[in-house]
Design a protein around this motif. Sequence first.
Motif: not given
Length: 193
Positions: A97, A133, A135, A137, A150, A155-158, A176-177, A182
């Motif tokens: 990560q 992955r 991420a 923030r 974006e 994509r917004r995960e939280a 986002y992640a 992808e």
Amino acid sequence: MSLYPVYPLRTERLTLRPFTRGDVDAVYAYRRREDVTRYLFDTALSREECALAVQQRIGQLALEAEGDKIILGVELDDNGALIGEVSLIWRSVEARQGEVGWIFDPNYHGHGYATEAANALLDLAFGPGAIHRVAARCDVRNEPSWRLMERLGMRREAHFREHALFKSQWDEEFIYAILWQEWQALRGEQTPT
């Protein structure tokens, strides 16, 4: 797996390169601004604090262990101006990560430079970095930052509501992640079977 990139990294209009002691004034030009630090954990930095921050960034060029960072200056090719910085942090070795981030001088907003530089960092993370992955923030109010996420295909995960005190106020944060497969699909490359 460790990551020791060969620098500089080049894009169509930018050079992503290690910081040097000569970058202090350029970094101070944007890191002293309240509109830049509004959503950062730091407050506006003095020139002396910028000198210390640049000195620290000079050695942050590889990912060898969890928590390591690559922090690069972003320079315009047409005039050599240092316009910001991008970072890649190794958050988990076992789960592969990472986290990306950016800080740009507002004088250079609106030209796609942050998108171009962040794309190059994601190419590094998902290519030779073999990260699974990545991420990112930001504060919910920092619309330019989450819009950039974006544009990168994240994509917004939280949406964390009032989860921490930030500069004496309750913070709201978006996470986002994007996954390796992808990113590969966005690049039009085949996913291995």
